[in-house]
Write an enzyme that holds these catalytic residues in place. Structure first.
Site, mmCIF file in Angstrom:
data_model
loop_
_atom_site.group_PDB
_atom_site.id
_atom_site.type_symbol
_atom_site.label_atom_id
_atom_site.label_comp_id
_atom_site.label_asym_id
_atom_site.label_seq_id
_atom_site.Cartn_x
_atom_site.Cartn_y
_atom_site.Cartn_z
ATOM 1 C CB ILE A 194 0.878 2.127 -8.261
ATOM 2 C CG1 ILE A 194 0.350 1.105 -9.328
ATOM 3 C CG2 ILE A 194 1.792 3.192 -9.197
ATOM 4 C CD1 ILE A 194 -0.568 1.627 -10.381
ATOM 5 C CG ASP A 195 -2.221 2.209 -2.728
ATOM 6 O OD1 ASP A 195 -2.567 1.095 -2.131
ATOM 7 O OD2 ASP A 195 -3.261 3.208 -2.568
ATOM 8 C CE LYS A 196 -6.959 -4.267 -2.104
ATOM 9 N NZ LYS A 196 -7.276 -4.683 -0.888
ATOM 10 C CD GLN A 206 -6.245 5.161 -2.968
ATOM 11 O OE1 GLN A 206 -7.092 4.664 -2.256
ATOM 12 N NE2 GLN A 206 -5.192 4.434 -3.460
ATOM 13 C CG ASP A 265 -1.762 1.227 1.120
ATOM 14 O OD1 ASP A 265 -2.028 1.734 0.118
ATOM 15 O OD2 ASP A 265 -2.726 1.443 2.191
#
Length: 364
Positions: A174-176, A321, A28
């Site tokens: 990159i984030d989940k 997000q 994350d």
């Protein structure tokens, strides 16, 4: 006896936490990575030996070929001078070098998971990651990750003690819950050369985000050190003290204004953990529906029930997000040509923007 030291520094290469552990939620973070920093002090009784052979003998899970690639890319210094592979080490030499971090101790199982591959050749692979897909296995996410999918696609299975290091050499991550473009190196040479570009900030990285509020300026730069929040280890924050955190720079420009939210393009100059999310929150414009940084509650708008319902519908439409890694550009590690890739906004973000556009148009 040979002295061996290992340190860590934040360089966007592999996605490992500060203590070397795999980050929670399967990774994350936006683009956090590490080089491993090594120092080898050559024994007084050491027989003359080529530096590449000496290094490979003293490093676990690292092939001589990988060491030679690091030397070729000038990651290795002896007595503070760059050397070639045929340099002969002598007693008292001090060898310092960095190597992009390699995950160890995890079994990588190939899984037939659909991938949106934008480009692929013998050296690199570009994938457009869907929101919700974890990048690396770990902490409850040992299957269904991007690495599992790449293992299947590349036809490579990797166990905890595997000698084959080729599979899934992610240069960044990159984030989940962030969608968008990722570059994968398919060999050691490509990884080391791409890693240098990330370190030198010559990679082109542009994101599109929907943020709360009406940003005053049409464009701007956020320059603020980012470090872990001492009150919540899963969050990061901006520190005014230059001695805290790591310097992070985000350039932004407004694409669309909807009064209560703004669509912005963010260009990364650095690649810190949660950089865009932290920086936008710091200036009072957290990402829309970013639960960790205060964007999953109404930050702007009216008090009327109809508006509250509209926002709830927006959250359902884009249940993460609102951040997409849209553009990625770099110099090809083999042919030296500049390559730039662009991806369309995913359906959830496109639908969110369209819904806000309709809402504003109908309430003029």
């Amino acid at each position: 006896m040979t002295e061996f030291e290992l340190e860590y520094d934040e360089i966007p290469v592999g996605g490992i936490a500060e203590n070397g552990a795999i980050l929670e939620e399967g990774g994350d973070d936006e683009e956090q990575g590490m080089f491993e920093h090594f120092r080898l002090n050559v024994d007084k009784g050491q027989e003359p030996m080529r530096v590449d052979k000496y290094m490979s003998c003293h490093l676990e899970d690292t092939s001589r070929h990988r060491v030679q690639c690091a030397i070729k890319e000038q990651y290795v210094r002896v007595n503070d001078k760059i050397v070639k592979s045929n340099y002969i080490v002598r007693p008292g030499d001090v060898i310092r070098f960095v190597m992009p971090y390699r995950r160890r101790g995890l079994e990588i199982l190939p899984q037939e998971i659909p991938l949106d591959i934008v480009y692929e050749d013998d050296d690199v692979l570009l994938v457009n990651k869907a929101a919700g897909m974890v990048v690396h296995p770990g902490h409850g996410h040992f299957e269904g990750t991007l690495i599992n999918a790449l293992s299947y696609h590349l036809g490579i299975s990797q166990g905890p003690e595997a000698e084959d290091e080729r599979m899934g050499i992610l240069v960044h991550r990159i984030d989940k819950d962030t969608s968008g473009l990722l570059v994968v190196a398919k060999n050691d040479e490509a990884q080391l050369r791409l890693a240098r570009q990330f370190f030198e900030h010559s990679i082109e990285r542009r994101y599109v985000a929907v943020v709360w509020g009406n940003i005053k300026e049409d464009d701007g730069t956020i320059d603020g050190n980012i470090g872990r929040d001492p009150n919540d280890r899963l969050r990061f924050r901006v520190y005014d003290d230059p001695e805290k955190g790591k310097r992070a720079i985000t350039h932004y420009r407004v694409l669309q204004r909807f009064g209560f939210v703004t669509v912005v393009e963010c260009k990364l100059e650095t690649g810190r953990t949660h950089q865009i999310r932290v920086h936008m929150s710091h200036i009072g414009h957290p990402l829309f529906n970013d639960e960790r940084y205060g964007g999953s509650e109404i930050r702007q708008g009216t008090i009327y029930a109809k508006y509250k319902q509209f926002i709830e519908n927006c959250f359902k439409l884009c249940p993460r997000q609102a951040l997409h890694a849209k553009t990625l550009g770099f110099v090809h590690p083999s042919n030296g040509k500049w390559m730039q890739f662009d991806s369309e906004l995913p359906e959830d973000m496109a639908a969110l923007i369209e819904k806000w556009d309709s809402y504003v148009s109908s309430n003029l």
